[in-house]
Motif scaffolding. Structure first.
Motif, PDB file in Angstrom:
ATOM      1  N   UNK A 137      18.802 -61.116 -51.983  1.00  0.00           N
ATOM      2  CA  UNK A 137      17.737 -60.793 -52.925  1.00  0.00           C
ATOM      3  C   UNK A 137      18.166 -61.143 -54.343  1.00  0.00           C
ATOM      4  N   UNK A 138      17.173 -61.251 -55.217  1.00  0.00           N
ATOM      5  CA  UNK A 138      17.392 -61.712 -56.588  1.00  0.00           C
ATOM      6  C   UNK A 138      16.520 -60.876 -57.517  1.00  0.00           C
ATOM      7  N   UNK A 164      11.309 -66.368 -48.594  1.00  0.00           N
ATOM      8  CA  UNK A 164      10.898 -66.180 -47.195  1.00  0.00           C
ATOM      9  C   UNK A 164      11.785 -66.930 -46.205  1.00  0.00           C
ATOM     10  N   UNK A 165      12.649 -67.818 -46.687  1.00  0.00           N
ATOM     11  CA  UNK A 165      13.414 -68.705 -45.804  1.00  0.00           C
ATOM     12  C   UNK A 165      14.917 -68.655 -46.085  1.00  0.00           C
ATOM     13  N   UNK A 166      15.408 -67.525 -46.593  1.00  0.00           N
ATOM     14  CA  UNK A 166      16.837 -67.400 -46.837  1.00  0.00           C
ATOM     15  C   UNK A 166      17.212 -67.682 -48.279  1.00  0.00           C
ATOM     16  N   UNK A 167      18.517 -67.648 -48.589  1.00  0.00           N
ATOM     17  CA  UNK A 167      18.963 -67.749 -49.982  1.00  0.00           C
ATOM     18  C   UNK A 167      18.782 -69.145 -50.572  1.00  0.00           C
ATOM     19  N   UNK A 168      18.623 -69.166 -51.900  1.00  0.00           N
ATOM     20  CA  UNK A 168      18.563 -70.405 -52.670  1.00  0.00           C
ATOM     21  C   UNK A 168      19.290 -70.189 -53.992  1.00  0.00           C
ATOM     22  N   UNK A 169      19.827 -71.266 -54.539  1.00  0.00           N
ATOM     23  CA  UNK A 169      20.419 -71.243 -55.872  1.00  0.00           C
ATOM     24  C   UNK A 169      19.375 -71.766 -56.851  1.00  0.00           C
ATOM     25  N   UNK A 170      19.005 -70.957 -57.837  1.00  0.00           N
ATOM     26  CA  UNK A 170      17.980 -71.362 -58.803  1.00  0.00           C
ATOM     27  C   UNK A 170      18.458 -71.057 -60.209  1.00  0.00           C
ATOM     28  N   UNK A 171      18.261 -72.021 -61.122  1.00  0.00           N
ATOM     29  CA  UNK A 171      18.708 -71.853 -62.501  1.00  0.00           C
ATOM     30  C   UNK A 171      17.583 -72.037 -63.508  1.00  0.00           C
ATOM     31  N   UNK A 172      16.349 -72.112 -63.038  1.00  0.00           N
ATOM     32  CA  UNK A 172      15.235 -72.353 -63.953  1.00  0.00           C
ATOM     33  C   UNK A 172      13.992 -71.627 -63.466  1.00  0.00           C
ATOM     34  N   UNK A 194       9.762 -75.426 -55.458  1.00  0.00           N
ATOM     35  CA  UNK A 194       9.011 -74.584 -56.396  1.00  0.00           C
ATOM     36  C   UNK A 194       8.503 -73.367 -55.628  1.00  0.00           C
ATOM     37  N   UNK A 195       8.933 -72.182 -56.050  1.00  0.00           N
ATOM     38  CA  UNK A 195       8.469 -70.943 -55.443  1.00  0.00           C
ATOM     39  C   UNK A 195       7.663 -70.155 -56.466  1.00  0.00           C
ATOM     40  N   UNK A 196       6.611 -69.474 -55.999  1.00  0.00           N
ATOM     41  CA  UNK A 196       5.747 -68.679 -56.876  1.00  0.00           C
ATOM     42  C   UNK A 196       5.927 -67.191 -56.587  1.00  0.00           C
ATOM     43  N   UNK A 197       6.201 -66.441 -57.647  1.00  0.00           N
ATOM     44  CA  UNK A 197       6.169 -64.983 -57.601  1.00  0.00           C
ATOM     45  C   UNK A 197       4.852 -64.566 -58.242  1.00  0.00           C
ATOM     46  N   UNK A 198       3.909 -64.150 -57.418  1.00  0.00           N
ATOM     47  CA  UNK A 198       2.540 -63.932 -57.890  1.00  0.00           C
ATOM     48  C   UNK A 198       2.406 -62.604 -58.629  1.00  0.00           C
ATOM     49  N   UNK A 199       1.634 -62.629 -59.716  1.00  0.00           N
ATOM     50  CA  UNK A 199       1.318 -61.436 -60.493  1.00  0.00           C
ATOM     51  C   UNK A 199       0.106 -60.737 -59.854  1.00  0.00           C
ATOM     52  N   UNK A 205       9.743 -54.775 -54.350  1.00  0.00           N
ATOM     53  CA  UNK A 205       9.512 -55.495 -53.100  1.00  0.00           C
ATOM     54  C   UNK A 205       8.557 -56.661 -53.315  1.00  0.00           C
ATOM     55  N   UNK A 206       9.109 -57.844 -53.591  1.00  0.00           N
ATOM     56  CA  UNK A 206       8.303 -59.038 -53.767  1.00  0.00           C
ATOM     57  C   UNK A 206       8.895 -60.161 -52.918  1.00  0.00           C
TER      58      UNK A 206
END
Length: 299
Positions: A137-138, A164-172, A194-199, A205-206
């Motif tokens: 989680x992040x 939804x598909x496991x860990x990723x390294x993201x810097x932006x 590109x992943x979206x965290x919806x408002x 829990x997102x």
């Protein structure tokens, strides 16, 4: 992990060597991908900003800057944070390169902070780095932009999320001006995702949604002004125009321009000037003897 592997992992300097190797690999991958896609872009090379930036040396030295945002309530200053293993604090840095002060962020830690966005009066910090793909989680940290006279930020909202598909390294990441959706751009996926965290997002829990990919990899920072987007890799700056009421995910599927960029030792931060006059980049120290702020003026 075997005992000998653990010993190697904990040797002094191992993190630096590993990071340097991975960064060189990413630079190579980014260059190859960019060359493959360069001829397919319909947009001409961008001539909106100066090709040679104004340069200021950072004093005193801050070695591990991985995110910057141009302050709105403290004109003439940038907010900056450092990478993993450094204190949970912001640096207030003048456009002239002078580091004015540090502001402590209480109650949180810096596991691997990678980017910062100033949006509608609030600062968002991305706790999204994961070189070893070791986390499940992040987080994003959110709080009102502090005034220059503040020494400590005591109230900070934490926004937890998972992929939804496991860990990723993201810097932006970017925040959509009209919807407040957060868009996370991965670094080591090939190509970058590109992943979206919806408002509206909640604190605990997102789950983000995959909404697209970029035609390159190695993304280390991003910036948006509401109608322009800059995506940064170690070797390039990519410029996108964003139409009115157009989502960021749609804008990032459009043709882009390759911007003027003076190579930095390990440039991991970009920010538009808050007054629209240009944009800034800054690097980690890496192998250089000093850190510089680069300002690209709008023509």
């Amino acid at each position: 992990m075997h005992h000998n592997q653990q010993m190697i992992k904990n040797l002094p300097g191992t993190k630096l060597v590993k990071s340097h190797f991975l960064n060189l690999t990413l630079i190579g991958c980014t260059f190859v991908l960019f060359q493959c896609h360069k001829n397919n872009q319909s947009a001409e090379a961008l001539a909106v900003f100066d090709s040679v930036p104004a340069t200021r040396v950072l004093l005193p030295l801050v070695s591990e800057i991985s995110g910057i945002a141009d302050s709105k309530i403290n004109p003439g200053f940038l907010w900056a944070h450092e990478d993993s293993g450094t204190p949970p604090q912001l640096h207030l840095i003048g456009h002239d390169g002078n580091v004015s002060k540090q502001i402590y962020l209480a109650g949180i830690s810096n596991r691997d902070w990678e980017d910062i966005v100033l949006f509608r009066g609030d600062i968002y910090i991305a706790e999204t780095g994961d070189n070893a793909l070791a986390f499940s989680s992040y987080k994003f940290y959110k709080f009102p932009e502090p005034a220059a006279g503040i020494d400590t930020v005591a109230t900070i909202q934490t926004i937890h999320f998972r992929y939804p598909d496991g860990p990723h390294d993201a810097e932006a990441f970017l925040i959509d001006a009209s919807t407040r959706n957060i868009y996370i751009l991965t670094k080591r996926d090939n190509p970058s995702k590109i992943y979206r965290l919806s408002y509206p997002y909640n604190s605990s829990n997102n789950t983000v949604t995959l909404v697209g990919t970029l035609p390159y990899s190695g993304v280390v920072s991003a910036a948006s002004s509401g109608d322009e987007i800059i995506i940064k890799t170690y070797t390039n700056l990519f410029y996108y125009k964003q139409a009115q009421n157009e989502s960021i995910e749609r804008s990032l599927q459009k043709p882009f321009s390759n911007m003027p960029y003076m190579m930095e030792p390990q440039g991991e931060a970009v920010s538009f000037a808050s007054n629209g006059s240009g944009f800034y980049t800054i690097s980690e120290k890496a192998w250089a003897s000093e850190v510089k702020i680069f300002y690209y003026r709008r023509k």
